[in-house]
Design a protein around this motif. Structure first.
Motif, PDB file in Angstrom:
ATOM      1  N   THR A   1       0.829  -1.203   0.000  1.00 29.30           N
ATOM      2  CA  THR A   1       0.000   0.000   0.000  1.00 29.30           C
ATOM      3  C   THR A   1       0.867   1.256   0.000  1.00 29.30           C
ATOM      4  N   LEU A   2       1.940   1.245   0.767  1.00 29.51           N
ATOM      5  CA  LEU A   2       2.856   2.396   0.765  1.00 29.51           C
ATOM      6  C   LEU A   2       3.491   2.598  -0.611  1.00 29.51           C
ATOM      7  N   LEU A   3       3.900   1.509  -1.246  1.00 31.96           N
ATOM      8  CA  LEU A   3       4.483   1.619  -2.588  1.00 31.96           C
ATOM      9  C   LEU A   3       3.449   2.095  -3.600  1.00 31.96           C
ATOM     10  N   ALA A   4       2.216   1.615  -3.468  1.00 36.91           N
ATOM     11  CA  ALA A   4       1.143   2.076  -4.359  1.00 36.91           C
ATOM     12  C   ALA A   4       0.883   3.566  -4.148  1.00 36.91           C
ATOM     13  N   ASN A   5       0.969   4.023  -2.905  1.00 35.69           N
ATOM     14  CA  ASN A   5       0.797   5.441  -2.606  1.00 35.69           C
ATOM     15  C   ASN A   5       1.866   6.276  -3.303  1.00 35.69           C
ATOM     16  N   GLU A   6       3.109   5.798  -3.300  1.00 33.50           N
ATOM     17  CA  GLU A   6       4.178   6.515  -3.991  1.00 33.50           C
ATOM     18  C   GLU A   6       3.948   6.544  -5.495  1.00 33.50           C
ATOM     19  N   ARG A   7       3.486   5.430  -6.055  1.00 39.83           N
ATOM     20  CA  ARG A   7       3.195   5.404  -7.498  1.00 39.83           C
ATOM     21  C   ARG A   7       2.054   6.353  -7.848  1.00 39.83           C
ATOM     22  N   THR A   8       1.069   6.411  -6.979  1.00 36.17           N
ATOM     23  CA  THR A   8      -0.054   7.323  -7.211  1.00 36.17           C
ATOM     24  C   THR A   8       0.416   8.766  -7.154  1.00 36.17           C
ATOM     25  N   PHE A   9       1.253   9.092  -6.173  1.00 34.14           N
ATOM     26  CA  PHE A   9       1.811  10.448  -6.099  1.00 34.14           C
ATOM     27  C   PHE A   9       2.587  10.775  -7.370  1.00 34.14           C
ATOM     28  N   SER A  10       3.380   9.811  -7.848  1.00 35.79           N
ATOM     29  CA  SER A  10       4.142  10.034  -9.086  1.00 35.79           C
ATOM     30  C   SER A  10       3.207  10.294 -10.260  1.00 35.79           C
TER      31      SER A  10
ATOM     32  N   ILE B   1      10.465  -2.389   3.513  1.00 40.23           N
ATOM     33  CA  ILE B   1      10.833  -1.493   2.411  1.00 40.23           C
ATOM     34  C   ILE B   1      11.287  -0.154   2.970  1.00 40.23           C
ATOM     35  N   ARG B   2      11.959   0.607   2.112  1.00 41.17           N
ATOM     36  CA  ARG B   2      12.271   2.005   2.433  1.00 41.17           C
ATOM     37  C   ARG B   2      11.326   2.864   1.612  1.00 41.17           C
ATOM     38  N   THR B   3      10.591   3.714   2.262  1.00 42.39           N
ATOM     39  CA  THR B   3       9.622   4.548   1.559  1.00 42.39           C
ATOM     40  C   THR B   3      10.169   5.953   1.364  1.00 42.39           C
TER      41      THR B   3
END
Length: 130
Positions: free
Chosen positions: A23-32, A95-97
């Motif tokens: 979910t955190l990685l998906a959040n970063e992709r969404t921000f991108s 992971i590192r966010t």
């Protein structure tokens, strides 16, 4: 010899941790994705000014370009708010966010770039550019 297979609750906890990381990685992709949308909106504003700079009155293409650039700034800040809010509710496990500070830094860089572009748009004499 002790049984070293994880219990059901440990397995469930591991799955929950992995889901939170995803979910955190998906959040970063969404921000991108929203950041790309903001840049595209700023680019549309600049492109409109370049293509239709000869419209009369002379201020009209500048106003339209400024509206698109301002929309790009609004989009990046909406994305920043949402990404930081989601990130504050979750915690990374394996992971590192991207830190919230870095997300804000990206939003500020986009904003300063857009403001600089807007100032240049209004200050540069269109007749001097060939």
């Amino acid at each position: 010899m002790p049984d070293e297979t994880p219990s059901r609750s440990e397995l469930a906890e591991d799955r929950t941790d992995l889901a939170e990381d995803r979910t955190l990685l998906a959040n970063e992709r969404t921000f991108s994705g929203w950041a790309r949308t903001a840049l595209a909106t700023i680019g549309i504003g600049l492109g409109f000014h370049v293509l239709f700079g000869a419209l009369e009155p002379a201020w009209l293409p500048k106003v339209i370009a400024t509206v698109f650039i301002a929309l790009g700034v609004v989009i990046i800040w909406m994305a920043e708010r949402r990404a930081c809010a989601i990130q504050s509710r979750l915690s990374a496990h394996n992971i590192r966010t991207l830190r919230s500070l870095n997300i804000r830094l990206i939003a500020w860089v986009y904003t300063l770039g857009a403001l600089s572009l807007t100032v240049a748009l209004w200050l540069v004499n269109g007749d001097a550019i060939s």
